[in-house]
Design a protein around this motif. Structure first.
Motif, PDB file in Angstrom:
ATOM      1  N   ASP A 197      51.680  37.449  50.572  1.00  0.00           N
ATOM      2  CA  ASP A 197      51.362  37.499  49.147  1.00  0.00           C
ATOM      3  C   ASP A 197      50.249  36.522  48.801  1.00  0.00           C
ATOM      4  OD1 ASP A 197      52.721  35.194  49.567  1.00  0.00           O
ATOM      5  OD2 ASP A 197      54.216  35.466  47.985  1.00  0.00           O
ATOM      6  N   ASN A 198      49.319  36.355  49.726  1.00  0.00           N
ATOM      7  CA  ASN A 198      48.147  35.520  49.476  1.00  0.00           C
ATOM      8  C   ASN A 198      47.310  36.151  48.353  1.00  0.00           C
ATOM      9  OD1 ASN A 198      45.167  34.939  49.865  1.00  0.00           O
ATOM     10  ND2 ASN A 198      46.046  33.417  51.230  1.00  0.00           N
ATOM     11  N   PRO A 199      46.999  35.396  47.288  1.00  0.00           N
ATOM     12  CA  PRO A 199      46.253  35.980  46.156  1.00  0.00           C
ATOM     13  C   PRO A 199      44.926  36.596  46.554  1.00  0.00           C
ATOM     14  CG  PRO A 199      47.180  33.860  45.538  1.00  0.00           C
ATOM     15  CD  PRO A 199      47.408  34.005  47.018  1.00  0.00           C
ATOM     16  N   ASP A 200      44.198  35.971  47.488  1.00  0.00           N
ATOM     17  CA  ASP A 200      42.917  36.540  47.913  1.00  0.00           C
ATOM     18  C   ASP A 200      43.108  37.898  48.571  1.00  0.00           C
ATOM     19  OD1 ASP A 200      41.224  34.438  47.054  1.00  0.00           O
ATOM     20  OD2 ASP A 200      41.819  33.242  48.779  1.00  0.00           O
ATOM     21  N   VAL A 201      44.129  38.008  49.406  1.00  0.00           N
ATOM     22  CA  VAL A 201      44.406  39.277  50.076  1.00  0.00           C
ATOM     23  C   VAL A 201      44.840  40.329  49.047  1.00  0.00           C
ATOM     24  CG1 VAL A 201      45.891  40.443  51.753  1.00  0.00           C
ATOM     25  CG2 VAL A 201      44.982  38.168  52.255  1.00  0.00           C
ATOM     26  N   MET A 202      45.679  39.931  48.105  1.00  0.00           N
ATOM     27  CA  MET A 202      46.113  40.861  47.066  1.00  0.00           C
ATOM     28  C   MET A 202      44.925  41.350  46.235  1.00  0.00           C
ATOM     29  SD  MET A 202      49.600  38.929  45.790  1.00  0.00           S
ATOM     30  CE  MET A 202      50.121  40.224  44.667  1.00  0.00           C
ATOM     31  N   PHE A 203      44.001  40.445  45.952  1.00  0.00           N
ATOM     32  CA  PHE A 203      42.822  40.848  45.176  1.00  0.00           C
ATOM     33  C   PHE A 203      42.013  41.886  45.946  1.00  0.00           C
ATOM     34  CE2 PHE A 203      38.287  40.340  44.206  1.00  0.00           C
ATOM     35  CZ  PHE A 203      38.303  40.701  42.865  1.00  0.00           C
ATOM     36  N   ALA A 235      45.809  49.935  42.507  1.00  0.00           N
ATOM     37  CA  ALA A 235      45.051  48.749  42.091  1.00  0.00           C
ATOM     38  C   ALA A 235      45.746  48.052  40.931  1.00  0.00           C
ATOM     39  CB  ALA A 235      43.631  49.143  41.701  1.00  0.00           C
ATOM     40  N   ILE A 236      46.177  48.829  39.941  1.00  0.00           N
ATOM     41  CA  ILE A 236      46.836  48.247  38.766  1.00  0.00           C
ATOM     42  C   ILE A 236      48.129  47.555  39.169  1.00  0.00           C
ATOM     43  CG2 ILE A 236      48.066  48.835  36.635  1.00  0.00           C
ATOM     44  CD1 ILE A 236      45.856  51.000  36.193  1.00  0.00           C
ATOM     45  N   HIS A 237      48.922  48.214  40.006  1.00  0.00           N
ATOM     46  CA  HIS A 237      50.200  47.635  40.442  1.00  0.00           C
ATOM     47  C   HIS A 237      49.989  46.312  41.178  1.00  0.00           C
ATOM     48  CE1 HIS A 237      54.249  47.327  42.009  1.00  0.00           C
ATOM     49  NE2 HIS A 237      53.770  47.255  43.238  1.00  0.00           N
ATOM     50  N   VAL A 238      49.042  46.318  42.139  1.00  0.00           N
ATOM     51  CA  VAL A 238      48.797  45.116  42.955  1.00  0.00           C
ATOM     52  C   VAL A 238      48.235  43.993  42.099  1.00  0.00           C
ATOM     53  CG1 VAL A 238      47.435  44.172  44.865  1.00  0.00           C
ATOM     54  CG2 VAL A 238      48.493  46.429  45.092  1.00  0.00           C
ATOM     55  N   TRP A 239      47.283  44.316  41.225  1.00  0.00           N
ATOM     56  CA  TRP A 239      46.649  43.273  40.419  1.00  0.00           C
ATOM     57  C   TRP A 239      47.607  42.721  39.360  1.00  0.00           C
ATOM     58  CZ3 TRP A 239      41.410  46.294  40.047  1.00  0.00           C
ATOM     59  CH2 TRP A 239      40.623  45.967  41.166  1.00  0.00           C
ATOM     60  N   GLU A 240      48.492  43.572  38.829  1.00  0.00           N
ATOM     61  CA  GLU A 240      49.496  43.059  37.889  1.00  0.00           C
ATOM     62  C   GLU A 240      50.415  42.053  38.586  1.00  0.00           C
ATOM     63  OE1 GLU A 240      51.359  46.575  36.410  1.00  0.00           O
ATOM     64  OE2 GLU A 240      50.073  46.671  34.633  1.00  0.00           O
ATOM     65  N   GLU A 241      50.789  42.374  39.832  1.00  0.00           N
ATOM     66  CA  GLU A 241      51.607  41.434  40.611  1.00  0.00           C
ATOM     67  C   GLU A 241      50.845  40.135  40.868  1.00  0.00           C
ATOM     68  OE1 GLU A 241      53.050  43.008  44.246  1.00  0.00           O
ATOM     69  OE2 GLU A 241      54.661  44.152  43.309  1.00  0.00           O
ATOM     70  N   LEU A 242      49.546  40.262  41.124  1.00  0.00           N
ATOM     71  CA  LEU A 242      48.722  39.084  41.388  1.00  0.00           C
ATOM     72  C   LEU A 242      48.677  38.173  40.164  1.00  0.00           C
ATOM     73  CD1 LEU A 242      46.668  37.287  42.777  1.00  0.00           C
ATOM     74  CD2 LEU A 242      44.917  39.016  42.345  1.00  0.00           C
ATOM     75  N   ILE A 243      48.486  38.761  38.997  1.00  0.00           N
ATOM     76  CA  ILE A 243      48.424  37.957  37.770  1.00  0.00           C
ATOM     77  C   ILE A 243      49.768  37.290  37.489  1.00  0.00           C
ATOM     78  CG2 ILE A 243      48.280  38.148  35.248  1.00  0.00           C
ATOM     79  CD1 ILE A 243      45.929  40.024  35.640  1.00  0.00           C
ATOM     80  N   GLU A 244      50.836  38.021  37.782  1.00  0.00           N
ATOM     81  CA  GLU A 244      52.173  37.431  37.602  1.00  0.00           C
ATOM     82  C   GLU A 244      52.355  36.246  38.533  1.00  0.00           C
ATOM     83  OE1 GLU A 244      56.865  38.774  37.883  1.00  0.00           O
ATOM     84  OE2 GLU A 244      55.293  40.304  37.753  1.00  0.00           O
ATOM     85  N   LYS A 245      51.805  36.360  39.748  1.00  0.00           N
ATOM     86  CA  LYS A 245      51.920  35.282  40.727  1.00  0.00           C
ATOM     87  C   LYS A 245      50.976  34.131  40.395  1.00  0.00           C
ATOM     88  CE  LYS A 245      51.239  34.353  45.665  1.00  0.00           C
ATOM     89  NZ  LYS A 245      52.493  33.600  45.830  1.00  0.00           N
ATOM     90  N   ASP A 246      49.756  34.474  39.977  1.00  0.00           N
ATOM     91  CA  ASP A 246      48.742  33.444  39.710  1.00  0.00           C
ATOM     92  C   ASP A 246      47.926  33.845  38.482  1.00  0.00           C
ATOM     93  OD1 ASP A 246      46.823  31.511  39.660  1.00  0.00           O
ATOM     94  OD2 ASP A 246      45.979  31.942  41.635  1.00  0.00           O
ATOM     95  N   PRO A 247      48.380  33.472  37.273  1.00  0.00           N
ATOM     96  CA  PRO A 247      47.674  33.867  36.049  1.00  0.00           C
ATOM     97  C   PRO A 247      46.254  33.312  35.954  1.00  0.00           C
ATOM     98  CG  PRO A 247      49.866  32.987  35.575  1.00  0.00           C
ATOM     99  CD  PRO A 247      49.576  32.667  37.008  1.00  0.00           C
ATOM    100  N   TYR A 248      45.931  32.319  36.767  1.00  0.00           N
ATOM    101  CA  TYR A 248      44.593  31.704  36.699  1.00  0.00           C
ATOM    102  C   TYR A 248      43.653  32.230  37.782  1.00  0.00           C
ATOM    103  CZ  TYR A 248      46.414  28.601  33.160  1.00  0.00           C
ATOM    104  OH  TYR A 248      46.947  28.108  31.985  1.00  0.00           O
ATOM    105  N   PHE A 249      44.034  33.330  38.413  1.00  0.00           N
ATOM    106  CA  PHE A 249      43.126  33.983  39.364  1.00  0.00           C
ATOM    107  C   PHE A 249      42.136  34.809  38.528  1.00  0.00           C
ATOM    108  CE2 PHE A 249      41.489  36.657  42.660  1.00  0.00           C
ATOM    109  CZ  PHE A 249      41.678  35.974  43.842  1.00  0.00           C
TER     110      PHE A 249
END
Length: 417
Positions: free
Chosen positions: A199-205, A220-234
């Motif tokens: 679940d590395n943010p860079d890999v998720m992006f 894309a939407i599903h993965v990026w929504e998870e990314l924002i939930e994990k790291d809102p400052y990405f």
């Protein structure tokens, strides 16, 4: 050895100077094994130059001890002394236990120097020694990928993943996904991204970005929504997620996401541009223009935002805002002849012909090869009664487009006047 243990205890007690003094004073009477230990401690403590001196003496006494040369080579590498490291590592032969490690290190050094073919040759030699080494296949894949040879990197990564799915802290499937994506094979890239469990943010992006390129906005939407939930400052994800929503026919969600991104990064001109465009499309022109002006305020050279404003002001028939915007840009040092032309046309529409003539003149030297500009300028001059000047402009136009019979006939009528 007692003095060495004393130095270790001093260092653990954060008595750095005492620890170094203890080793320095003991070094002259230390035997070879103790000197080796001292060299290791120097390396551990970041005292590379001191370690190098100790190792040089040991190498002179024991020139066949390859472990000493490996350590010395690593010190040279850490000190950016690549040539010295290469000279040492090239002394290793197939009979040496550390030959394989030396070849891999040489490949890294040659790659850093831009000698990709030499680096590849070292790795291919290593692969002959150890055909099933995941590390070597991975290194060959990395080398090919870094050189832009994405197709070539794929079989190496596949071999590496077959023998060892994770190398270091890298899932090889991630590299395969990126190689396929860089090669434009987005569907294959998605298959490998879906195998990645980290679940590395860079890999998720990157996963989301590949899905977006493959027109799989749902993924894309599903993965990026998870990314924002994990790291809102990405911050990089917000404009892309907004675009994905927009592509899926969800403009309200797209605008909301763009504004959420601005709350995290208020200096992102692309987000202002995107939010402004979305607001304008959804009927809130005032908000759209406000956001787009924010983008221009952040970067007066941001032509995409400037042209958006100009074109939409023209659609609205709002010449005053065009004049205000472009004059402000000119005062900030923006020198674009197309802006001068737009300014001339806006003044012309406002029947401020003196100003229009001034800006047409200023734009002319840069746009005298642009047929649309020449026609616009020529017709303006005719309306202003400047027939001689208009003939000169239209003749310049006909040199570029001699097949335009309409302009040719118009010029003849002007001459007949």
């Amino acid at each position: 050895m007692e003095e060495i243990q004393k130095a270790i205890r001093q260092m653990e007690a954060h008595k750095t100077e005492d620890a170094i003094n203890t080793l320095t004073q003991y070094l002259p009477e230390a035997d070879e094994e103790e000197r080796f230990t001292i060299a290791e401690l120097y390396i551990q403590w970041g005292m590379l130059e001191e370690a190098k001196v100790v190792l040089q003496e040991l190498i002179q006494r024991y020139p066949k001890e390859q472990e000493l040369k490996v350590m010395m080579a690593e010190i040279h590498i850490d000190l950016d002394e690549d040539d010295e490291a290469i000279e040492l590592l090239n002394q290793f032969g197939p009979e040496d236990e550390d030959y394989l490690q030396a070849l891999v290190q040489l490949a890294d050094l040659y790659q850093a120097q831009g000698l990709y073919e030499v680096a590849e040759q070292k790795l291919l030699t290593a692969k002959q020694v150890e055909p099933n080494s995941a590390i070597i296949d991975f290194a060959l894949g990395e080398l090919a990928f870094s050189n832009g040879e994405y197709s070539k990197s794929i079989p190496y990564y596949e071999n590496a993943m077959h023998h060892q799915p994770v190398i270091g802290d890298i899932e090889v499937a991630t590299r395969l996904a990126e190689a396929y994506a860089a090669n434009g094979e987005f569907e294959q890239a998605l298959e490998f991204f879906q195998k990645v469990e980290e679940d590395n943010p860079d890999v998720m992006f990157r996963y989301g970005f590949v899905a977006f390129q493959a027109n799989r906005n749902d993924i894309a939407i599903h993965v990026w929504e998870e990314l924002i939930e994990k790291d809102p400052y990405f911050q990089s994800v917000y404009p892309h997620l907004a675009q994905a929503y927009d592509s899926e026919g969800m403009p309200a969600e797209a605008l909301e996401m763009a504004k959420k991104g601005l709350a995290k990064d208020e200096f992102n001109k692309e987000l202002y541009h995107l939010a402004g465009s979305l607001s304008h499309r959804q009927g809130d022109k005032e908000e759209g223009y406000r956001l787009m002006r924010e983008a221009v305020a952040l970067d007066p050279g941001y032509k995409e935002a400037v042209l958006f404003l100009i074109q939409n002001f023209k659609t609205d028939g709002d010449n005053e805002n065009i004049i205000e915007l472009i004059n402000e840009l000119i005062s900030l040092g923006e020198e674009d002849p197309n802006y001068l032309w737009e300014l001339a046309q806006a003044y012309e529409e406002e029947e401020q012909y003196k100003e229009a003539y001034e800006y047409y003149q200023q734009a002319y030297p840069s746009l005298k090869e642009d047929t649309d500009f020449l026609k616009s300028y020529g017709y303006f001059l005719v309306e202003e009664g400047r027939t001689k000047e208009s003939l000169q402009v239209f003749e310049e136009y006909l040199k570029i487009d001699p097949a335009d019979t309409e302009i040719e006939e118009f010029v003849e009528r002007l001459k007949d006047r």
